[in-house]
Design a protein around this motif. Structure first.
Motif, PDB file in Angstrom:
ATOM      1  N   UNK A 153       0.840  -1.201   0.000  1.00  0.00           N
ATOM      2  CA  UNK A 153       0.000   0.000   0.000  1.00  0.00           C
ATOM      3  C   UNK A 153       0.877   1.253   0.000  1.00  0.00           C
ATOM      4  N   UNK A 154       0.384   2.315  -0.651  1.00  0.00           N
ATOM      5  CA  UNK A 154       1.011   3.652  -0.643  1.00  0.00           C
ATOM      6  C   UNK A 154      -0.072   4.658  -0.279  1.00  0.00           C
ATOM      7  N   UNK A 155       0.227   5.534   0.710  1.00  0.00           N
ATOM      8  CA  UNK A 155      -0.800   6.447   1.237  1.00  0.00           C
ATOM      9  C   UNK A 155      -0.255   7.875   1.244  1.00  0.00           C
ATOM     10  N   UNK A 156      -1.050   8.771   0.635  1.00  0.00           N
ATOM     11  CA  UNK A 156      -0.747  10.219   0.672  1.00  0.00           C
ATOM     12  C   UNK A 156      -1.826  10.917   1.501  1.00  0.00           C
ATOM     13  N   UNK A 157      -1.424  11.765   2.447  1.00  0.00           N
ATOM     14  CA  UNK A 157      -2.389  12.544   3.231  1.00  0.00           C
ATOM     15  C   UNK A 157      -1.951  14.008   3.234  1.00  0.00           C
ATOM     16  N   UNK A 158      -2.937  14.917   3.228  1.00  0.00           N
ATOM     17  CA  UNK A 158      -2.659  16.346   3.270  1.00  0.00           C
ATOM     18  C   UNK A 158      -3.843  17.042   3.938  1.00  0.00           C
ATOM     19  N   UNK A 159      -3.525  18.035   4.775  1.00  0.00           N
ATOM     20  CA  UNK A 159      -4.572  18.832   5.410  1.00  0.00           C
ATOM     21  C   UNK A 159      -4.967  19.958   4.464  1.00  0.00           C
ATOM     22  N   UNK A 160      -6.277  20.105   4.245  1.00  0.00           N
ATOM     23  CA  UNK A 160      -6.775  21.168   3.384  1.00  0.00           C
ATOM     24  C   UNK A 160      -7.862  21.938   4.113  1.00  0.00           C
ATOM     25  N   UNK A 161      -8.044  23.206   3.722  1.00  0.00           N
ATOM     26  CA  UNK A 161      -9.099  24.039   4.305  1.00  0.00           C
ATOM     27  C   UNK A 161      -9.690  24.895   3.193  1.00  0.00           C
ATOM     28  N   UNK A 162     -10.986  24.844   2.974  1.00  0.00           N
ATOM     29  CA  UNK A 162     -11.617  25.626   1.902  1.00  0.00           C
ATOM     30  C   UNK A 162     -11.527  27.115   2.189  1.00  0.00           C
ATOM     31  N   UNK A 163     -11.224  27.888   1.139  1.00  0.00           N
ATOM     32  CA  UNK A 163     -11.042  29.335   1.294  1.00  0.00           C
ATOM     33  C   UNK A 163     -12.289  30.130   0.916  1.00  0.00           C
ATOM     34  N   UNK A 164     -13.330  29.489   0.406  1.00  0.00           N
ATOM     35  CA  UNK A 164     -14.561  30.205   0.072  1.00  0.00           C
ATOM     36  C   UNK A 164     -15.750  29.280   0.286  1.00  0.00           C
ATOM     37  N   UNK A 165     -16.917  29.886   0.370  1.00  0.00           N
ATOM     38  CA  UNK A 165     -18.138  29.111   0.624  1.00  0.00           C
ATOM     39  C   UNK A 165     -18.756  28.656  -0.697  1.00  0.00           C
ATOM     40  N   UNK A 166     -19.690  27.692  -0.593  1.00  0.00           N
ATOM     41  CA  UNK A 166     -20.355  27.141  -1.782  1.00  0.00           C
ATOM     42  C   UNK A 166     -19.933  25.705  -2.003  1.00  0.00           C
ATOM     43  N   UNK A 167     -20.195  25.217  -3.210  1.00  0.00           N
ATOM     44  CA  UNK A 167     -19.809  23.853  -3.571  1.00  0.00           C
ATOM     45  C   UNK A 167     -18.411  23.879  -4.195  1.00  0.00           C
ATOM     46  N   UNK A 168     -17.494  23.212  -3.535  1.00  0.00           N
ATOM     47  CA  UNK A 168     -16.123  23.116  -4.031  1.00  0.00           C
ATOM     48  C   UNK A 168     -15.829  21.670  -4.395  1.00  0.00           C
ATOM     49  N   UNK A 169     -15.073  21.490  -5.443  1.00  0.00           N
ATOM     50  CA  UNK A 169     -14.757  20.142  -5.930  1.00  0.00           C
ATOM     51  C   UNK A 169     -13.276  19.861  -5.763  1.00  0.00           C
ATOM     52  N   UNK A 170     -13.009  18.749  -5.101  1.00  0.00           N
ATOM     53  CA  UNK A 170     -11.631  18.242  -5.068  1.00  0.00           C
ATOM     54  C   UNK A 170     -11.429  17.475  -6.361  1.00  0.00           C
ATOM     55  N   UNK A 171     -10.531  17.908  -7.223  1.00  0.00           N
ATOM     56  CA  UNK A 171     -10.424  17.301  -8.561  1.00  0.00           C
ATOM     57  C   UNK A 171      -9.867  15.884  -8.508  1.00  0.00           C
ATOM     58  N   UNK A 172      -9.919  15.240  -9.661  1.00  0.00           N
ATOM     59  CA  UNK A 172      -9.371  13.899  -9.805  1.00  0.00           C
ATOM     60  C   UNK A 172      -7.846  13.974  -9.845  1.00  0.00           C
ATOM     61  N   UNK A 173      -7.209  12.951  -9.292  1.00  0.00           N
ATOM     62  CA  UNK A 173      -5.751  12.882  -9.290  1.00  0.00           C
ATOM     63  C   UNK A 173      -5.308  11.683 -10.115  1.00  0.00           C
ATOM     64  N   UNK A 174      -4.265  11.880 -10.905  1.00  0.00           N
ATOM     65  CA  UNK A 174      -3.705  10.798 -11.708  1.00  0.00           C
ATOM     66  C   UNK A 174      -2.542  10.172 -10.946  1.00  0.00           C
TER      67      UNK A 174
END
Length: 544
Positions: free
Chosen positions: A88-109
């Motif tokens: 297994x390989x695991x990537x983790x990152x802390x994120x915080x949205x900077x604006x309100x509304x519907x935000x999409x975390x994009x697809x990663x290759x």
């Protein structure tokens, strides 16, 4: 029967190969710990692959547009259970949205396999503190109205009302205002303080604001940008609050140069001039006139202090001195004062070449009074100098052979031998007077040369000369050399060599030729060779 068995084996091999291929395919998933979040709330984004991969296979830079990013973390592992191996390989990152509304975390290759995008519903939390609650900016401008080329000091104070350890990537911005030249004065000062009972961190920074063109300007004050790690104990959530770049503005008015003003443009709210005159002995001249001997020097030190100007804007003080004086000028020195003013000090050494009465000129500075909005002039008085020749000149005025007739007097045409006798007596009187003067002068010099105090003075003069040379002070060296030369016996060759060394020092230190290299070894060696003058044997009368 054999054919049936062979066909069965082929089918089993095909099925086994298909199962094996499916187990080799890479599986990648992306997930978050919650999809309903508030603005600036911190959540964890995790990407998991079922193969052992390199950590650089995932690029999170696409998130920076809508999210505050923490530092990514990568780990890989191998598990073997009942003979079965799992990678297994695991990537983790802390994120915080900077604006309100519907935000999409994009697809990663990830190594050619794409993850599914994730949609977040971002709302605002009214209990979250704002930038104004955490950062306060205060400003003070020393002068709100300037003229072109005039400057003012902008003092700024940033008060941080949160624990400095919670700041994320803090950055101090610079003040902005098109049409103005703004330059930081020194380094920012950062310290802890207590304000209204609250422990805060304070950042103080001063700026010099120089007007270029006339008009009305708004200076955007500096502020602190970055993020603040904020934890809500009641909800148990953690947020990274983004500090906005909004800061107060400071208004500044720049008046145009007055029409018809023809003098050099020197706008300032305050300009002062002062000067000192100093003799060879170091004594200050306190009167409007002074008497010196030829070969002696006067040192004139002029101090100019102006508010709201830089050292580059201060005028070059040029003085046209009489040709009877040789002039040595030092390069001006500058000092920035705490009140925003600048002080310039210029120094000239004037050496009298011959006797006569002279007037050293006054100094006048024309400037524009930006407070009273009118022309102004500041003046320094000159100095009357009476220079006496260093040599004693005895001159006998010729007697006219023509005598005017006066009423009541008898004109004697033939005086006999009496005029010759009178002339001889007069010549003997002049001769005896001259011999008496030379004898008394020689005796006095002999007494002075033999006195212990004279030896001490000679040594002190020599020490002053050596100190001036070692300090690389051309003007002090010129003055000390003239005084020292009177006390020693120096050959014409060594005198020429020493003068040449002093000229080299002048060129290297205060001259415009930067290629001249000079050191003090030769000059100090020549001074060491000189001998103190010894009194001549016998009196002046004995030598005649």
């Amino acid at each position: 029967m054999k054919n049936i068995k062979s066909l069965t084996l082929v089918l089993l091999a095909i099925i086994s190969s298909a199962v094996s291929f499916s187990s080799w395919a890479l599986n990648v998933t992306a997930s978050v710990n919650k999809t309903k979040v508030s603005k600036d709330e911190v959540i964890q984004l995790k990407i998991v692959a079922d193969q052992k991969l390199d950590g650089n296979k995932v690029d999170f830079s696409s998130l920076s547009k809508d999210f505050y990013l923490g530092r990514p973390n990568f780990s890989s592992s191998v598990n073997i259970l009942n003979g079965t191996r799992t990678d297994s390989s695991i990537w983790t990152v802390a994120i915080a949205p900077q604006r309100i509304g519907k935000l999409t975390i994009p697809s990663f290759d990830v190594n050619g396999v794409a993850t599914s995008p994730i949609t977040l519903n971002v709302t605002i939390d009214e209990q979250t503190p704002t930038t104004k609650d955490m950062i306060e900016v205060r400003t003070q401008l020393s002068k709100s109205e300037l003229y072109p080329k005039e400057s003012a000091l902008l003092d700024t104070r940033i008060i941080v009302k949160v624990d400095p350890r919670l700041l994320q990537n803090p950055n101090l911005t610079s003040p902005e205002a098109p049409g103005l030249d703004i330059e930081a004065v020194g380094e920012p000062k950062q310290y802890q303080a207590v304000l209204d009972g609250m422990e805060v961190m304070i950042i103080d920074q001063s700026y010099r604001v120089t007007a270029i063109d006339s008009g009305n300007f708004a200076i955007k004050a500096p502020t602190l940008t970055g993020g603040v790690l904020y934890g809500n104990n009641r909800s148990g959530t953690t947020k990274i609050l983004t500090l906005d770049t909004n800061s107060p503005t400071v208004d500044l008015k720049v008046d145009p140069v007055p029409e018809g003003y023809t003098d050099s443009w020197l706008p300032t709210s305050k300009l002062s001039l002062s000067q000192t005159w100093k003799l060879d002995s170091g004594k200050n001249v306190e009167t409007k006139s002074v008497s010196i001997a030829s070969g002696d020097s006067l040192t004139r030190t002029i101090t100019l202090t102006a508010t709201g100007l830089t050292s580059a804007q201060l005028p070059n003080i040029s003085v046209s001195n009489p040709d009877a004086f040789r002039v040595y000028s030092e390069k001006p020195s500058f000092k920035s004062n705490d009140d925003g003013s600048v002080t310039m000090i210029t120094k000239q050494v004037l050496i009298a070449q011959h006797g006569g009465d002279f007037t050293l000129p006054a100094v006048k500075i024309n400037w524009w009074d930006s407070v009273n909005k009118k022309p102004a002039q500041t003046e320094l008085e000159g100095l009357n100098v009476s220079v006496t020749a260093n040599e004693v000149i005895n001159a006998v005025s010729p007697v006219s052979s023509t005598t005017s007739s006066l009423p009541g007097r008898t004109i004697v045409k033939d005086s006999g031998s009496w005029p010759y006798i009178a002339g001889l007596l007069a010549a003997l009187w002049v001769f005896s007077s001259a011999m008496w003067y030379r004898t008394s002068k020689a005796n006095q010099n002999q007494i002075n040369d033999k006195s212990p105090m004279s030896s001490i003075n000679n040594a002190s003069i020599k020490e002053n000369l050596i100190a001036a040379i070692k300090n690389r002070d051309p003007i002090a060296t010129q003055t000390a050399y003239r005084s020292w030369k009177r006390t020693i016996s120096l050959s014409e060759e060594d005198d020429a060599l020493l003068r040449n060394e002093i000229a080299k020092m002048n060129s290297a230190i205060i001259g415009s030729d930067k290629d001249v290299i000079w050191d003090d070894k030769t000059a100090l060696k020549l001074i060491g060779k000189a001998k103190v003058q010894q009194p001549q044997a016998g009196s002046a009368l004995a030598q005649l």
